[in-house]
Motif scaffolding. Structure first.
Motif, PDB file in Angstrom:
ATOM      1  N   ARG A   1      12.759  -4.466  15.927  1.00 14.01           N
ATOM      2  CA  ARG A   1      13.636  -5.371  15.258  1.00 14.01           C
ATOM      3  C   ARG A   1      13.371  -6.737  15.592  1.00 14.01           C
ATOM      4  NH1 ARG A   1      13.774  -0.318  14.195  1.00 14.01           N
ATOM      5  NH2 ARG A   1      15.643   0.432  12.887  1.00 14.01           N
ATOM      6  N   GLN A   2      12.103  -7.084  15.923  1.00 13.61           N
ATOM      7  CA  GLN A   2      11.744  -8.558  16.475  1.00 13.61           C
ATOM      8  C   GLN A   2      10.841  -9.472  15.779  1.00 13.61           C
ATOM      9  OE1 GLN A   2      10.304  -7.843  20.576  1.00 13.61           O
ATOM     10  NE2 GLN A   2      12.331  -7.868  21.237  1.00 13.61           N
ATOM     11  N   LEU A   3      11.181 -10.757  15.752  1.00 15.65           N
ATOM     12  CA  LEU A   3      10.233 -11.594  14.915  1.00 15.65           C
ATOM     13  C   LEU A   3       9.631 -12.402  15.711  1.00 15.65           C
ATOM     14  CD1 LEU A   3      12.341 -12.815  12.003  1.00 15.65           C
ATOM     15  CD2 LEU A   3      10.360 -11.717  11.609  1.00 15.65           C
ATOM     16  N   ALA A   4       8.247 -12.559  15.850  1.00 15.34           N
ATOM     17  CA  ALA A   4       7.616 -13.381  16.757  1.00 15.34           C
ATOM     18  C   ALA A   4       6.552 -14.349  15.949  1.00 15.34           C
ATOM     19  CB  ALA A   4       7.046 -12.791  17.906  1.00 15.34           C
ATOM     20  N   PRO A   5       6.122 -15.418  16.666  1.00 12.22           N
ATOM     21  CA  PRO A   5       5.055 -16.184  15.808  1.00 12.22           C
ATOM     22  C   PRO A   5       3.616 -15.324  15.564  1.00 12.22           C
ATOM     23  CG  PRO A   5       5.985 -17.561  17.676  1.00 12.22           C
ATOM     24  CD  PRO A   5       6.649 -16.212  17.778  1.00 12.22           C
ATOM     25  N   HIS A   6       3.065 -15.435  14.445  1.00 12.10           N
ATOM     26  CA  HIS A   6       2.055 -14.582  14.060  1.00 12.10           C
ATOM     27  C   HIS A   6       0.953 -14.863  14.849  1.00 12.10           C
ATOM     28  CE1 HIS A   6      -0.768 -12.391  11.672  1.00 12.10           C
ATOM     29  NE2 HIS A   6      -1.600 -13.466  11.336  1.00 12.10           N
ATOM     30  N   GLN A   7       0.255 -13.611  15.349  1.00  9.79           N
ATOM     31  CA  GLN A   7      -1.197 -13.742  16.392  1.00  9.79           C
ATOM     32  C   GLN A   7      -2.126 -13.222  15.409  1.00  9.79           C
ATOM     33  OE1 GLN A   7      -0.938 -14.868  19.399  1.00  9.79           O
ATOM     34  NE2 GLN A   7       1.168 -15.582  19.206  1.00  9.79           N
ATOM     35  N   ASN A   8      -3.173 -14.079  15.254  1.00 12.79           N
ATOM     36  CA  ASN A   8      -4.368 -13.435  14.653  1.00 12.79           C
ATOM     37  C   ASN A   8      -5.155 -12.555  15.384  1.00 12.79           C
ATOM     38  OD1 ASN A   8      -4.183 -14.860  12.029  1.00 12.79           O
ATOM     39  ND2 ASN A   8      -4.732 -16.891  13.201  1.00 12.79           N
ATOM     40  N   LYS A   9      -5.228 -11.322  14.944  1.00 15.04           N
ATOM     41  CA  LYS A   9      -5.915 -10.495  15.967  1.00 15.04           C
ATOM     42  C   LYS A   9      -7.270 -10.290  15.428  1.00 15.04           C
ATOM     43  CE  LYS A   9      -1.740  -8.456  17.355  1.00 15.04           C
ATOM     44  NZ  LYS A   9      -0.773  -7.298  17.451  1.00 15.04           N
ATOM     45  N   ALA A  10      -8.388  -9.858  16.423  1.00 14.03           N
ATOM     46  CA  ALA A  10      -9.769  -9.572  15.747  1.00 14.03           C
ATOM     47  C   ALA A  10      -9.456  -7.893  15.104  1.00 14.03           C
ATOM     48  CB  ALA A  10     -10.652  -9.497  17.023  1.00 14.03           C
ATOM     49  N   ARG A  11     -10.338  -7.834  13.973  1.00 15.39           N
ATOM     50  CA  ARG A  11     -10.032  -6.737  13.606  1.00 15.39           C
ATOM     51  C   ARG A  11     -10.784  -5.468  14.378  1.00 15.39           C
ATOM     52  NH1 ARG A  11     -12.759  -6.559   7.715  1.00 15.39           N
ATOM     53  NH2 ARG A  11     -14.355  -5.600   8.921  1.00 15.39           N
ATOM     54  N   SER A  12     -10.284  -4.459  14.666  1.00 12.41           N
ATOM     55  CA  SER A  12     -10.731  -3.274  15.337  1.00 12.41           C
ATOM     56  C   SER A  12     -11.628  -2.513  14.448  1.00 12.41           C
ATOM     57  CB  SER A  12      -9.796  -2.501  15.744  1.00 12.41           C
ATOM     58  OG  SER A  12     -10.341  -1.240  16.487  1.00 12.41           O
ATOM     59  N   THR A  13     -12.788  -2.167  14.739  1.00 13.23           N
ATOM     60  CA  THR A  13     -13.653  -1.326  13.946  1.00 13.23           C
ATOM     61  C   THR A  13     -13.695   0.201  14.521  1.00 13.23           C
ATOM     62  OG1 THR A  13     -15.585  -2.018  15.081  1.00 13.23           O
ATOM     63  CG2 THR A  13     -15.056  -3.188  13.095  1.00 13.23           C
ATOM     64  N   GLU A  14     -12.859   0.352  15.544  1.00 18.40           N
ATOM     65  CA  GLU A  14     -13.018   1.612  16.395  1.00 18.40           C
ATOM     66  C   GLU A  14     -12.738   2.753  15.404  1.00 18.40           C
ATOM     67  OE1 GLU A  14     -10.914   4.106  19.987  1.00 18.40           O
ATOM     68  OE2 GLU A  14     -10.520   2.075  19.566  1.00 18.40           O
ATOM     69  N   PHE A  15     -11.704   2.629  14.390  1.00 15.60           N
ATOM     70  CA  PHE A  15     -11.512   3.738  13.581  1.00 15.60           C
ATOM     71  C   PHE A  15     -12.523   4.172  12.479  1.00 15.60           C
ATOM     72  CE2 PHE A  15      -7.444   5.530  11.178  1.00 15.60           C
ATOM     73  CZ  PHE A  15      -7.964   6.858  11.457  1.00 15.60           C
ATOM     74  N   ALA A  16     -12.970   3.096  12.008  1.00 18.98           N
ATOM     75  CA  ALA A  16     -14.021   2.992  10.736  1.00 18.98           C
ATOM     76  C   ALA A  16     -15.302   3.516  11.561  1.00 18.98           C
ATOM     77  CB  ALA A  16     -14.331   1.796  10.306  1.00 18.98           C
ATOM     78  N   ASN A  17     -15.701   3.180  12.688  1.00 17.80           N
ATOM     79  CA  ASN A  17     -16.919   3.606  13.471  1.00 17.80           C
ATOM     80  C   ASN A  17     -16.705   5.349  13.859  1.00 17.80           C
ATOM     81  OD1 ASN A  17     -18.024   1.108  13.221  1.00 17.80           O
ATOM     82  ND2 ASN A  17     -17.352   0.406  15.509  1.00 17.80           N
TER      83      ASN A  17
ATOM     84  N   GLU B   1      15.375  -3.317   7.008  1.00 17.97           N
ATOM     85  CA  GLU B   1      15.420  -3.865   8.536  1.00 17.97           C
ATOM     86  C   GLU B   1      15.048  -5.451   8.500  1.00 17.97           C
ATOM     87  OE1 GLU B   1      16.938  -2.561  10.998  1.00 17.97           O
ATOM     88  OE2 GLU B   1      17.537  -0.594   9.536  1.00 17.97           O
ATOM     89  N   LEU B   2      13.993  -5.670   7.915  1.00 19.18           N
ATOM     90  CA  LEU B   2      13.348  -7.089   7.729  1.00 19.18           C
ATOM     91  C   LEU B   2      14.517  -7.995   7.443  1.00 19.18           C
ATOM     92  CD1 LEU B   2      11.364  -9.302   8.050  1.00 19.18           C
ATOM     93  CD2 LEU B   2      10.584  -8.556   5.818  1.00 19.18           C
ATOM     94  N   LYS B   3      15.363  -7.459   6.340  1.00 21.76           N
ATOM     95  CA  LYS B   3      16.512  -8.286   5.555  1.00 21.76           C
ATOM     96  C   LYS B   3      17.466  -8.760   6.935  1.00 21.76           C
ATOM     97  CE  LYS B   3      19.682  -8.792   1.925  1.00 21.76           C
ATOM     98  NZ  LYS B   3      20.342  -7.836   0.535  1.00 21.76           N
ATOM     99  N   LYS B   4      17.704  -7.656   7.331  1.00 25.03           N
ATOM    100  CA  LYS B   4      18.930  -7.746   8.463  1.00 25.03           C
ATOM    101  C   LYS B   4      18.333  -8.606   9.545  1.00 25.03           C
ATOM    102  CE  LYS B   4      20.580  -3.193   7.843  1.00 25.03           C
ATOM    103  NZ  LYS B   4      20.720  -1.580   8.487  1.00 25.03           N
ATOM    104  N   THR B   5      17.172  -8.409  10.231  1.00 28.36           N
ATOM    105  CA  THR B   5      16.450  -9.287  11.334  1.00 28.36           C
ATOM    106  C   THR B   5      16.452 -10.746  10.868  1.00 28.36           C
ATOM    107  OG1 THR B   5      15.238  -7.287  11.829  1.00 28.36           O
ATOM    108  CG2 THR B   5      14.751  -9.468  12.902  1.00 28.36           C
ATOM    109  N   LEU B   6      16.080 -11.032   9.413  1.00 26.26           N
ATOM    110  CA  LEU B   6      15.780 -12.320   9.057  1.00 26.26           C
ATOM    111  C   LEU B   6      17.324 -12.961   8.917  1.00 26.26           C
ATOM    112  CD1 LEU B   6      13.253 -11.770   6.412  1.00 26.26           C
ATOM    113  CD2 LEU B   6      13.033 -13.548   8.335  1.00 26.26           C
ATOM    114  N   GLN B   7      18.306 -12.297   8.591  1.00 26.02           N
ATOM    115  CA  GLN B   7      19.688 -12.921   8.338  1.00 26.02           C
ATOM    116  C   GLN B   7      20.094 -13.184   9.877  1.00 26.02           C
ATOM    117  OE1 GLN B   7      21.612  -9.653   6.183  1.00 26.02           O
ATOM    118  NE2 GLN B   7      21.458 -10.816   4.241  1.00 26.02           N
ATOM    119  N   SER B   8      19.929 -12.391  10.900  1.00 28.57           N
ATOM    120  CA  SER B   8      20.356 -12.436  12.272  1.00 28.57           C
ATOM    121  C   SER B   8      19.566 -14.067  12.613  1.00 28.57           C
ATOM    122  CB  SER B   8      19.939 -11.464  13.482  1.00 28.57           C
ATOM    123  OG  SER B   8      20.144 -11.912  14.611  1.00 28.57           O
ATOM    124  N   ALA B   9      18.055 -13.985  12.278  1.00 25.95           N
ATOM    125  CA  ALA B   9      17.173 -15.374  12.963  1.00 25.95           C
ATOM    126  C   ALA B   9      17.761 -16.395  11.956  1.00 25.95           C
ATOM    127  CB  ALA B   9      16.003 -14.888  12.813  1.00 25.95           C
TER     128      ALA B   9
END
Length: 412
Positions: free
Chosen positions: A148-164, A23-31
Motif C-alpha cells: 500500500r505504498q506510493l513512490a516516485p515513478h521509476q522508468n525500468k528497462a523492459r525485460s525480454t526474458e519472458f518473451a524470449n 486500495e489505491l483510493k485509500k492510499t491516495l486519501q492517506s497521502a
C-alpha cells in the motif's frame, strides 16, 4: 480546498482492477488528505460492467439513449461513460487507461475534455503504458499494492526474458490430431452490407480470408469492426441471406451457429465477465476444449497434460483462482484457451487493452508464434498497430455517411 492536481499512477505487479482501485483510493486519501472529503467518480471496466448489469436487469443502462449500451463497441461504451462522468462535474475523477481502445479522433476529444476539467477537479490516471500519459500530469507515481505504498515513478528497462523463453520453448502440441480442412477460403464476402434500422454500418464489403493468413483489422470507434466480427462468429442474425460464405458454406444454407463456432477460437476482453467465479486457471484453460464457461466434463489425461504445459509456458500457477490473476495473466490464459482446440480461425479482439509494455511484448510474441507454428488463420483487431506484430494482410474499415467501406492489402 487545495489546487487540484493531475496524477499518473503506475501499478506494480499487475494486480486485478478490482483489488487495485479500492486500495489505491485509500492510499491516495492517506497521502493527500484533502481527497477524503471529495466526491469520487470512476472511469473503469468495472464501472462499464455495472451499467451492463443494470441494462440486463432493467432494460436500460442509463448511459446510452439511442441504442442498447451492450450493442455499442468498446470505444463507444467508453465515450458514453466518459460523457456521463464529465456532465456530473466530478471533484475527483479516477480513470483507468482512459486513452486506450480509442481511435485518434476520440483520443483527441478525451484529451480536450480532461484538460478543461484539470483546473476544476483532481484527475488520477491509472495507466500501464507511458505513451498514453496525459501531457499536463503534475506527478508520476508507482503504486505497490502489496505494501500500500506510493513512490516516485521509476522508468525500468523492459525485460525480454519472458518473451524470449516463449520463443525458445515453442508452443505445446495439440491434444487431437488435426482433421484435414475441406475448404480453402475461411471467409469470403462479396458485397456484404449491414444495416441497423435506417443506419448503414457496412457497405459493399469484399474480403477473402484463406488458409494460414494473418489479418490485422483496424478502424475508428464505431466503424463496424465489432459488427463485422459478429457476422463471422455467427452471432449476428443479419448474416442470413447476406452474400458471404464461412468455412466453405454460404451463410444461411442450413449451418448452425455452433457449427460455425466449432471452426473458431475467439477472445475478447469482454469474455472475462463470465469467468468471475472460483475456477482456477487450469479449469478455465481446459474449458476451451468444450467451448463452455466453466469445466463440466472430465478432460482426458492428454488434454490435462497439454493444458499444464501451457500454464508452465505462460508462467501461471495451476491452482491460482482465475479471478485473482492479473489482467495480463488472464488474457494470456484466455488466448491459449481459444487456441487449444486447434481452430482453423483464431480471432483476437483488442487483446492488449490495459496491458503494460512488457505484457504487450509478451502477448505479441505469443500471437506471432501461434501463427508461425500452426496452420490457423488469425484476425487481430486493434485501434493502433502493435510494435512487433507480424500480420501478412491488413483490412481497414473507413467510415462514410453511407456506411464503412473496407480497404484490404498485403503487408510488404
Amino acid at each position: 480546498m487545495n489546487q487540484p492536481k493531475t496524477l499518473a499512477i503506475y501499478p506494480l505487479g499487475n494486480p486485478s482492477e478490482a483489488e487495485l482501485l479500492d486500495e489505491l483510493k485509500k492510499t491516495l486519501q492517506s497521502a493527500y488528505p484533502s481527497l477524503s472529503s471529495l466526491g469520487w467518480s470512476e472511469f473503469s471496466e468495472r464501472a462499464i460492467d455495472r451499467f451492463l448489469l443494470n441494462e440486463s436487469r432493467h432494460g436500460n443502462s442509463g448511459l446510452s439513449q439511442n441504442k442498447h449500451f451492450s450493442h455499442l463497441s468498446s470505444g463507444e461504451k467508453r465515450r458514453a461513460l466518459f460523457s456521463q462522468l464529465i456532465q456530473e462535474a466530478p471533484e475527483v475523477l479516477l480513470l483507468v487507461s482512459p486513452l486506450e481502445s480509442l481511435d485518434p479522433a476520440n483520443r483527441a476529444y478525451f484529451l480536450e475534455e480532461l484538460h478543461k476539467l484539470s483546473s476544476q477537479c483532481w484527475i488520477i490516471q491509472v495507466l500501464h503504458r507511458p505513451d498514453f500519459l496525459l501531457p499536463w500530469t503534475a506527478e508520476e507515481l508507482d503504486f505497490d499494492l502489496r505494501y500500500r505504498q506510493l513512490a516516485p515513478h521509476q522508468n525500468k528497462a523492459r525485460s525480454t526474458e519472458f518473451a524470449n523463453a516463449i520463443q525458445a520453448k515453442g508452443l505445446p502440441e495439440f491434444a487431437e490430431q488435426k482433421v484435414p480442412q475441406q475448404f480453402d477460403s475461411l471467409i469470403e464476402m462479396k458485397g456484404l452490407e449491414l444495416h441497423y434500422g435506417n443506419r448503414c454500418i457496412l457497405q459493399d464489403i469484399h474480403w477473402r480470408v484463406k488458409t494460414h493468413e494473418f489479418w490485422e483489422l483496424s478502424g475508428p470507434n464505431g466503424s463496424g469492426k465489432s459488427s463485422l466480427i459478429s457476422l463471422i462468429t455467427g452471432d449476428n442474425p443479419q448474416g442470413y441471406g447476406q452474400p458471404y460464405s464461412l468455412f466453405g458454406r454460404k451463410r444461411g444454407s442450413g449451418e448452425s451457429v455452433w457449427e460455425i463456432k466449432s471452426h473458431i477460437g475467439y477472445f475478447t476482453p469482454v469474455q472475462l465477465q463470465g469467468f468471475g467465479g472460483y475456477q482456477n486457471a487450469l479449469e478455465v484453460l481446459l474449458s476451451g476444449y468444450y467451448d463452455s464457461v466453466g469445466l463440466y466434463q472430465l478432460p482426458s489425461d492428454r488434454q490435462l497434460r497439454i493444458a499444464r504445459q501451457w500454464l508452465d509456458l505462460l508462467q501461471i500457477p495451476l491452482k491460482n483462482a482465475f479471478r485473482n490473476l492479473s489482467q495480463g495473466q488472464q488474457r494470456l490464459v484466455m488466448t491459449a484457451r481459444a487456441f487449444l482446440k486447434q481452430p482453423p480461425l483464431l480471432i483476437l479482439d483488442e487483446p492488449t487493452w490495459g496491458l503494460d509494455p512488457e505484457q504487450v511484448a509478451l502477448f505479441v510474441e505469443l500471437v506471432n508464434l501461434m501463427y508461425k507454428e500452426s496452420d490457423a488463420s488469425l484476425i487481430y483487431v486493434s485501434h493502433h498497430p502493435e510494435q512487433g506484430l507480424k500480420p501478412t494482410h491488413r483490412i481497414q474499415l473507413i467510415p462514410h455517411e453511407e456506411g464503412s467501406i473496407a480497404n484490404t492489402y498485403i503487408v510488404e
